[in-house]
Design a protein around this motif. Structure first.
Motif, PDB file in Angstrom:
ATOM      1  N   ARG A  37      36.475  26.798  32.177  1.00 10.87           N
ATOM      2  CA  ARG A  37      37.350  27.856  31.675  1.00 10.87           C
ATOM      3  C   ARG A  37      36.628  29.192  31.497  1.00 10.87           C
ATOM      4  NH1 ARG A  37      38.881  27.296  25.999  1.00 10.87           N
ATOM      5  NH2 ARG A  37      37.536  28.963  25.811  1.00 10.87           N
ATOM      6  N   ALA A  38      35.430  29.168  30.952  1.00 17.08           N
ATOM      7  CA  ALA A  38      34.695  30.417  30.720  1.00 17.08           C
ATOM      8  C   ALA A  38      34.374  31.115  32.044  1.00 17.08           C
ATOM      9  CB  ALA A  38      33.411  30.144  29.940  1.00 17.08           C
ATOM     10  N   LEU A  39      33.944  30.341  33.034  1.00 14.08           N
ATOM     11  CA  LEU A  39      33.633  30.921  34.341  1.00 14.08           C
ATOM     12  C   LEU A  39      34.907  31.423  35.025  1.00 14.08           C
ATOM     13  CD1 LEU A  39      31.710  31.632  36.617  1.00 14.08           C
ATOM     14  CD2 LEU A  39      31.826  29.235  37.365  1.00 14.08           C
ATOM     15  N   SER A  40      35.968  30.654  34.929  1.00 13.12           N
ATOM     16  CA  SER A  40      37.242  31.071  35.523  1.00 13.12           C
ATOM     17  C   SER A  40      37.725  32.388  34.916  1.00 13.12           C
ATOM     18  CB  SER A  40      38.290  29.973  35.327  1.00 13.12           C
ATOM     19  OG  SER A  40      39.509  30.355  35.907  1.00 13.12           O
ATOM     20  N   GLU A  41      37.534  32.549  33.613  1.00  7.20           N
ATOM     21  CA  GLU A  41      37.926  33.800  32.957  1.00  7.20           C
ATOM     22  C   GLU A  41      37.100  34.983  33.458  1.00  7.20           C
ATOM     23  OE1 GLU A  41      37.729  33.010  28.748  1.00  7.20           O
ATOM     24  OE2 GLU A  41      39.546  31.767  28.809  1.00  7.20           O
ATOM     25  N   LYS A  42      35.824  34.761  33.730  1.00  3.30           N
ATOM     26  CA  LYS A  42      34.983  35.835  34.275  1.00  3.30           C
ATOM     27  C   LYS A  42      35.450  36.242  35.669  1.00  3.30           C
ATOM     28  CE  LYS A  42      30.885  34.635  31.650  1.00  3.30           C
ATOM     29  NZ  LYS A  42      29.536  34.061  31.677  1.00  3.30           N
ATOM     30  N   ILE A  43      35.791  35.251  36.479  1.00  2.00           N
ATOM     31  CA  ILE A  43      36.255  35.539  37.833  1.00  2.00           C
ATOM     32  C   ILE A  43      37.619  36.238  37.784  1.00  2.00           C
ATOM     33  CG2 ILE A  43      36.895  34.516  40.054  1.00  2.00           C
ATOM     34  CD1 ILE A  43      33.831  34.506  39.379  1.00  2.00           C
ATOM     35  N   THR A  44      38.462  35.818  36.864  1.00  2.26           N
ATOM     36  CA  THR A  44      39.763  36.484  36.680  1.00  2.26           C
ATOM     37  C   THR A  44      39.556  37.920  36.225  1.00  2.26           C
ATOM     38  OG1 THR A  44      40.857  34.383  36.221  1.00  2.26           O
ATOM     39  CG2 THR A  44      41.964  36.384  35.431  1.00  2.26           C
ATOM     40  N   PHE A  45      38.566  38.148  35.364  1.00  3.80           N
ATOM     41  CA  PHE A  45      38.212  39.509  34.947  1.00  3.80           C
ATOM     42  C   PHE A  45      37.837  40.356  36.162  1.00  3.80           C
ATOM     43  CE2 PHE A  45      34.536  42.284  34.189  1.00  3.80           C
ATOM     44  CZ  PHE A  45      35.109  43.245  33.371  1.00  3.80           C
TER      45      PHE A  45
END
Length: 169
Positions: A37-45
């Motif tokens: 989830r944390a990595l996915s949020e960075k990529i979404t950012f």
């Protein structure tokens, strides 16, 4: 990608806008392949950043070419950033491609800033160049995690060294 000398300013902006659209699409595709989830949020950012860059460039186009229809080229700065190509790539390969694209975009915008005769345009292009550089370093940090710990991106929760420390009697 070196900038062709026979392109008009509107064509150059079209290439830049297309590149931002391609990058946002690849980041969206990458985020969907990551369970962390944390990595996915960075990529979404990063996807949202590229969408913001697209809007800035579209505003620049409208300001400089009022009444002219924006025509986007078939390919941007990184032709291999098509979703058809990236679909077969591994997550680490997608990170490598994204890092390369961020470097290319950084250099492209820096070069355009040097060529720009408009102070507002020059400032916007320098801003974009700096942001693409920031994106590269964020990706590089995550790429190191993805390559050192292959399960990092595919785990719901990932704690580096979680099992390395024993606390207790």
């Amino acid at each position: 990608m070196p900038i062709a000398t026979d392109l008009t300013a509107s064509e150059v902006l079209g290439i830049a806008i297309k590149s931002e659209i391609d990058a946002a699409t690849v980041y969206d595709h990458l985020a969907k392949r990551i369970r962390n989830r944390a990595l996915s949020e960075k990529i979404t950012f990063l996807r949202k950043e590229e969408e913001q860059h697209r809007r800035l460039l579209e505003e620049m186009f409208a300001r400089n070419f009022p009444g002219v229809k924006l025509l986007l080229p078939e390919k941007g700065l990184h032709p291999e950033m098509s979703i058809e190509v990236t679909r077969s790539m591994t997550v680490p390969e997608l990170f490598e491609l994204a890092m390369e694209a961020e470097e290319t975009s950084r250099d492209f915008y820096a070069d355009l800033a040097e060529r720009s005769e408009d102070e507002s345009g020059r400032a916007t292009l320098r801003y974009l160049s700096n942001m693409e550089s920031d994106h590269y370093y964020l990706l590089r940090t995550e790429y190191e995690m993805v390559t050192r710990f292959p399960g990092y991106y595919d785990a719901d929760d990932f704690h580096v060294g979680m099992d390395l420390i024993h606390v207790g009697p």
